[in-house]
Design a protein around this motif. Sequence first.
Motif, mmCIF file in Angstrom:
data_model
loop_
_atom_site.group_PDB
_atom_site.id
_atom_site.type_symbol
_atom_site.label_atom_id
_atom_site.label_comp_id
_atom_site.label_asym_id
_atom_site.label_seq_id
_atom_site.Cartn_x
_atom_site.Cartn_y
_atom_site.Cartn_z
ATOM 1 N N VAL A 112 -0.815 -2.322 -4.113
ATOM 2 C CA VAL A 112 -0.418 -3.321 -3.113
ATOM 3 C C VAL A 112 0.893 -2.916 -2.448
ATOM 4 O O VAL A 112 1.037 -3.019 -1.223
ATOM 5 N N LYS A 113 1.836 -2.420 -3.235
ATOM 6 C CA LYS A 113 3.128 -1.995 -2.676
ATOM 7 C C LYS A 113 2.940 -0.904 -1.630
ATOM 8 O O LYS A 113 3.460 -1.001 -0.509
ATOM 9 N N PHE A 114 2.185 0.152 -1.963
ATOM 10 C CA PHE A 114 2.009 1.254 -1.032
ATOM 11 C C PHE A 114 1.094 0.885 0.138
ATOM 12 O O PHE A 114 1.338 1.298 1.268
ATOM 13 N N ARG A 115 0.072 0.103 -0.114
ATOM 14 C CA ARG A 115 -0.836 -0.306 0.975
ATOM 15 C C ARG A 115 -0.101 -1.203 1.976
ATOM 16 O O ARG A 115 -0.216 -1.015 3.187
ATOM 17 N N ALA A 116 0.638 -2.190 1.484
ATOM 18 C CA ALA A 116 1.371 -3.099 2.374
ATOM 19 C C ALA A 116 2.424 -2.335 3.174
ATOM 20 O O ALA A 116 2.597 -2.575 4.380
ATOM 21 N N THR A 117 3.115 -1.410 2.528
ATOM 22 C CA THR A 117 4.126 -0.614 3.216
ATOM 23 C C THR A 117 3.474 0.253 4.288
ATOM 24 O O THR A 117 3.963 0.319 5.422
ATOM 25 N N HIS A 118 2.370 0.897 3.942
ATOM 26 C CA HIS A 118 1.656 1.717 4.917
ATOM 27 C C HIS A 118 1.249 0.889 6.130
ATOM 28 O O HIS A 118 1.453 1.291 7.278
ATOM 29 N N ASP A 119 0.662 -0.267 5.898
ATOM 30 C CA ASP A 119 0.184 -1.088 7.005
ATOM 31 C C ASP A 119 1.326 -1.585 7.884
ATOM 32 O O ASP A 119 1.207 -1.630 9.110
ATOM 33 N N ALA A 120 2.454 -1.942 7.281
ATOM 34 C CA ALA A 120 3.620 -2.384 8.050
ATOM 35 C C ALA A 120 4.171 -1.242 8.903
ATOM 36 O O ALA A 120 4.506 -1.427 10.078
ATOM 37 N N ILE A 121 4.251 -0.045 8.325
ATOM 38 C CA ILE A 121 4.758 1.114 9.066
ATOM 39 C C ILE A 121 3.755 1.547 10.140
ATOM 40 O O ILE A 121 4.148 1.967 11.236
ATOM 41 N N LEU A 122 2.471 1.415 9.863
ATOM 42 C CA LEU A 122 1.457 1.736 10.865
ATOM 43 C C LEU A 122 1.623 0.859 12.100
ATOM 44 O O LEU A 122 1.563 1.341 13.236
ATOM 45 N N LYS A 123 1.879 -0.407 11.894
ATOM 46 C CA LYS A 123 2.118 -1.324 13.019
ATOM 47 C C LYS A 123 3.346 -0.875 13.812
ATOM 48 O O LYS A 123 3.332 -0.840 15.049
ATOM 49 N N LEU A 124 4.414 -0.511 13.107
ATOM 50 C CA LEU A 124 5.623 -0.012 13.768
ATOM 51 C C LEU A 124 5.328 1.284 14.529
ATOM 52 O O LEU A 124 5.786 1.476 15.654
ATOM 53 N N PHE A 125 4.556 2.172 13.918
ATOM 54 C CA PHE A 125 4.188 3.443 14.540
ATOM 55 C C PHE A 125 3.458 3.197 15.859
ATOM 56 O O PHE A 125 3.743 3.834 16.878
ATOM 57 N N TYR A 158 2.559 10.181 3.719
ATOM 58 C CA TYR A 158 2.957 10.025 2.322
ATOM 59 C C TYR A 158 2.445 8.696 1.753
ATOM 60 O O TYR A 158 1.858 8.657 0.663
ATOM 61 N N LEU A 159 2.662 7.609 2.496
ATOM 62 C CA LEU A 159 2.236 6.283 2.031
ATOM 63 C C LEU A 159 0.721 6.202 1.876
ATOM 64 O O LEU A 159 0.220 5.595 0.926
ATOM 65 N N LYS A 160 -0.013 6.823 2.782
ATOM 66 C CA LYS A 160 -1.475 6.839 2.698
ATOM 67 C C LYS A 160 -1.922 7.574 1.444
ATOM 68 O O LYS A 160 -2.829 7.118 0.724
ATOM 69 N N GLY A 161 -1.294 8.692 1.162
ATOM 70 C CA GLY A 161 -1.637 9.438 -0.048
ATOM 71 C C GLY A 161 -1.388 8.633 -1.309
ATOM 72 O O GLY A 161 -2.226 8.601 -2.221
ATOM 73 N N GLU A 162 -0.240 7.971 -1.372
ATOM 74 C CA GLU A 162 0.075 7.142 -2.542
ATOM 75 C C GLU A 162 -0.874 5.945 -2.636
ATOM 76 O O GLU A 162 -1.341 5.598 -3.724
ATOM 77 N N SER A 163 -1.159 5.326 -1.505
ATOM 78 C CA SER A 163 -2.082 4.194 -1.481
ATOM 79 C C SER A 163 -3.465 4.613 -1.984
ATOM 80 O O SER A 163 -4.070 3.925 -2.809
ATOM 81 N N ASP A 164 -3.957 5.740 -1.503
ATOM 82 C CA ASP A 164 -5.266 6.236 -1.935
ATOM 83 C C ASP A 164 -5.274 6.534 -3.432
ATOM 84 O O ASP A 164 -6.252 6.239 -4.137
ATOM 85 N N LYS A 165 -4.196 7.136 -3.931
ATOM 86 C CA LYS A 165 -4.094 7.459 -5.358
ATOM 87 C C LYS A 165 -4.199 6.188 -6.202
ATOM 88 O O LYS A 165 -4.976 6.119 -7.153
ATOM 89 N N TRP A 166 -3.425 5.164 -5.831
ATOM 90 C CA TRP A 166 -3.427 3.925 -6.605
ATOM 91 C C TRP A 166 -4.698 3.114 -6.394
ATOM 92 O O TRP A 166 -5.154 2.427 -7.305
ATOM 93 N N GLU A 167 -5.310 3.223 -5.217
ATOM 94 C CA GLU A 167 -6.588 2.536 -4.985
ATOM 95 C C GLU A 167 -7.644 3.070 -5.944
ATOM 96 O O GLU A 167 -8.427 2.309 -6.516
ATOM 97 N N SER A 168 -7.677 4.381 -6.147
ATOM 98 C CA SER A 168 -8.657 4.960 -7.057
ATOM 99 C C SER A 168 -8.429 4.475 -8.489
ATOM 100 O O SER A 168 -9.381 4.268 -9.238
#
Length: 176
Positions: A112-125, A158-168
């Motif tokens: 949740v930490k990495f997914r939420a961070t990724h999604d927030a940064i994606l919006k900023l991107f 980086y965040l996507k990689g961590e999110s994918d790792k923890w999702e698995s």
Amino acid sequence: MSKVEFSVKIYGNTIEIIPSEPVKDNSIYDITFTDVKARLKEKRLEEVCTEVYTKMSPSYCSLESVNSLIDSIDLEDERILYYIKEASRYTEYISGKNFDEANVPFNVHQFVKFRATHDAILKLFIEKASEAGRSGKMGELEFRMSDCIDSLKDLLDYLKGESDKWESKVLSGITT
């Protein structure tokens, strides 16, 4: 938006607003005071408005957990809380489980930490991408928006990689 019945108590310079029904999670309450007068009636405000955000639920990590990854990036807390809620809901969907927010497994918290961070940064991107061609100089300081975009892209990867790792790990039920 619906109106909420309430009662009011005043203690000196403090106003307590008591809703007639319990407040609901995932809600925004608008509170508006009109024709506010000072005690001596010399000063007055036409209208005072404020918003109160209630708990986002489910929430399998804290705002502080996400901010620990991106505290140097100025994002609104409300936006981050929304992405925490959405990542938590997605976790429930992919795992088929609801978790006790007071005792969240480590793998769920990390995902949740990495997914939420990724999604927030994606919006900023996405917001910054529209400014990608801009550059300028302010005194001695020069800037190029493309540098910002490249940095955000690296962070997103980086965040996507961590999110994918923890999702698995959530999918496999690994809790360590």
